[in-house]
Scaffold this active site. Sequence first.
Site, PDB file in Angstrom:
ATOM      1  N   ARG A 136       0.802  -1.232   0.000  1.00 19.40           N
ATOM      2  CA  ARG A 136       0.000   0.000   0.000  1.00 19.40           C
ATOM      3  C   ARG A 136       0.833   1.281   0.000  1.00 19.40           C
ATOM      4  NH1 ARG A 136      -2.288  -0.068   6.268  1.00 19.40           N
ATOM      5  NH2 ARG A 136      -0.381  -0.897   7.147  1.00 19.40           N
TER       6      ARG A 136
ATOM      7  N   ARG B 207      -5.072  -1.035  -7.289  1.00 18.86           N
ATOM      8  CA  ARG B 207      -6.179  -1.306  -6.373  1.00 18.86           C
ATOM      9  C   ARG B 207      -7.367  -0.384  -6.618  1.00 18.86           C
ATOM     10  NH1 ARG B 207      -6.568  -2.316  -1.457  1.00 18.86           N
ATOM     11  NH2 ARG B 207      -8.714  -2.249  -2.132  1.00 18.86           N
TER      12      ARG B 207
ATOM     13  N   TYR C  21     -12.517  -8.865  15.747  1.00 20.88           N
ATOM     14  CA  TYR C  21     -13.188  -8.078  14.704  1.00 20.88           C
ATOM     15  C   TYR C  21     -14.669  -8.458  14.584  1.00 20.88           C
ATOM     16  CZ  TYR C  21      -8.827  -6.032  13.018  1.00 20.88           C
ATOM     17  OH  TYR C  21      -7.660  -5.323  12.916  1.00 20.88           O
TER      18      TYR C  21
END
Lengths: 322, 322
Positions: B6, B15, B126
């Site tokens: 990234r 992306r 999560y």
Amino acid sequence: MRQAGRYLPEYRELRGSVDILETCRRPEQVVELTLQPLRRMPLDAAILFSDIMVPLAAIGVPVRIEAGRGPTLDEPIRDAAGVARLRGLDPEADEPHVSEAIRLLVKELEVPLIGFSGAPFTLASYLIEGGPSRTFARTKALMYGEPAVFERLLGALADIVVAHLLAQLDAGVHAVQLFDSWVGALDRDDYRRFVFPHTARVFEGIAGTDVPAIHFGVGTGHLLDLMRDAGGDAFGVDHRVPLDDAWATIGHDRAIQGNLDPAVLLGPWGPVEQKARDVLARAGDRAGHVFNLGHGVLPDTPVAHLQRLVDLVHSNTERGGS
Amino acid sequence: MRQAGRYLPEYRELRGSVDILETCRRPEQVVELTLQPLRRMPLDAAILFSDIMVPLAAIGVPVRIEAGRGPTLDEPIRDAAGVARLRGLDPEADEPHVSEAIRLLVKELEVPLIGFSGAPFTLASYLIEGGPSRTFARTKALMYGEPAVFERLLGALADIVVAHLLAQLDAGVHAVQLFDSWVGALDRDDYRRFVFPHTARVFEGIAGTDVPAIHFGVGTGHLLDLMRDAGGDAFGVDHRVPLDDAWATIGHDRAIQGNLDPAVLLGPWGPVEQKARDVLARAGDRAGHVFNLGHGVLPDTPVAHLQRLVDLVHSNTERGGS
């Protein structure tokens, strides 16, 4: 036992949707909010209702406390010019409401009153990030990228913190706590170089006052000996490190405060009792343990659990061991 | 050396604004994104481009990855009914794109390919929180409040993780990493009771494969010996704990991976070099150190720093010590 009244319905009613920094400017409300938890539980001390951003707001830093987020700055401080704009704190002129609330409180209270301040690093992290952070990426970028600017910032904050604590002591608090909540994000070398001198200066700045000072952090198991050397009479530790291990590292000539995980209080009573008894057992019969949560009370915590916990701790510390 | 692309412009271009989980379903893009860092730097291994939520999305959990926030669920799993709705993972049917990307990659790559999975606790956090958390309050509330439900959830996740890792191993990865990124929020007792059995089962589930397994966490200095006992051939540690101390705790019969603070790379080169050399010095001449960052590469990291760091590490590890 640390208490922030946000888990109490009467707290939420009194606070309403006013910014916490505005509430802190109203001494009568500060008195009431400080007293609320004591009306619910026979606590051994009161904590001044305040926020670590109070002295920064008092010198004109445009910070607000966003509900569910925390301290927020739209224009974070990330360069020499930003640091240069920070001025010193004159508590009498800038935050007379702090001293006024303390003077009112010490008249009413039958238990000691604990004042507090954010520590230079933790305050700096909010100023630089503009809000809470998990990585402290911008804080560290400034620290490594412009160490002289970073050190000037921490130096300026250390002066502000000393003035803020001395004003609280002068007004009559019986102990102070220095919250370096986020310093556990640093490694030992960076703590030593970038934080230690400024934190040490804070403790030196209040050393003449003969009032106990508590030095607190979260996730600081790897820094405890350095934090001890930086200063403080008692050390607040969170649940990550077993209390006996932490105390052995700090040394039994200092007091220790902790370290029940506040999240345990969101579950049923059984684990609360078990973990509280474990904390007390690890403290043993030694003098100098202040039973406390490892961090602040979480918003949805049942009041009944806290009341029961206070009773449990009291009934198990008759010998003065904790 | 861990890499997430990234920080690369060519990554952001490829992306676009597509959800990362959607990108993970496109093997050609996964191949390209996995290879991108290797075209920039002579890395010693490639990391499969993926996300820890991939196997959960594959069984129909309605999770998305929000930019700047991370895994997000509008309807978190907080009760027995939610846990019961989790079904097992059949990699061939549910996520054939994972194996396909790996098969394409191992044909192209000249370095080993590392696959990975989230660990049961970190995945559960999560699912329960509905997003990232600093306190893990809801995770712990379920853990203490309904331990049987919590343990069923971790058990179900352990099965999913084993299936996900075995599929990757079957397709040809040369090593796997288990990310228990947030388990450092627990104390030792809770780790032992709630996490250890499920993490151990994951390592047992892949034990027959004879491929190195790396066990990773952040802020786990207080858990390292327990994590070692749960399983793994190598242990990933972050910058909070000095590498030599961590290795001594884990034992020199296991490998260690780490532990440069990724935030150091946001500053100038000087501190990067100094801290990287310190990591290498602490590793010493011992075999079994994998130089790595203590956590993922931060988005604004300069590529030139990473390239220079790879060169520095290579030029200082000729003796195979690291």
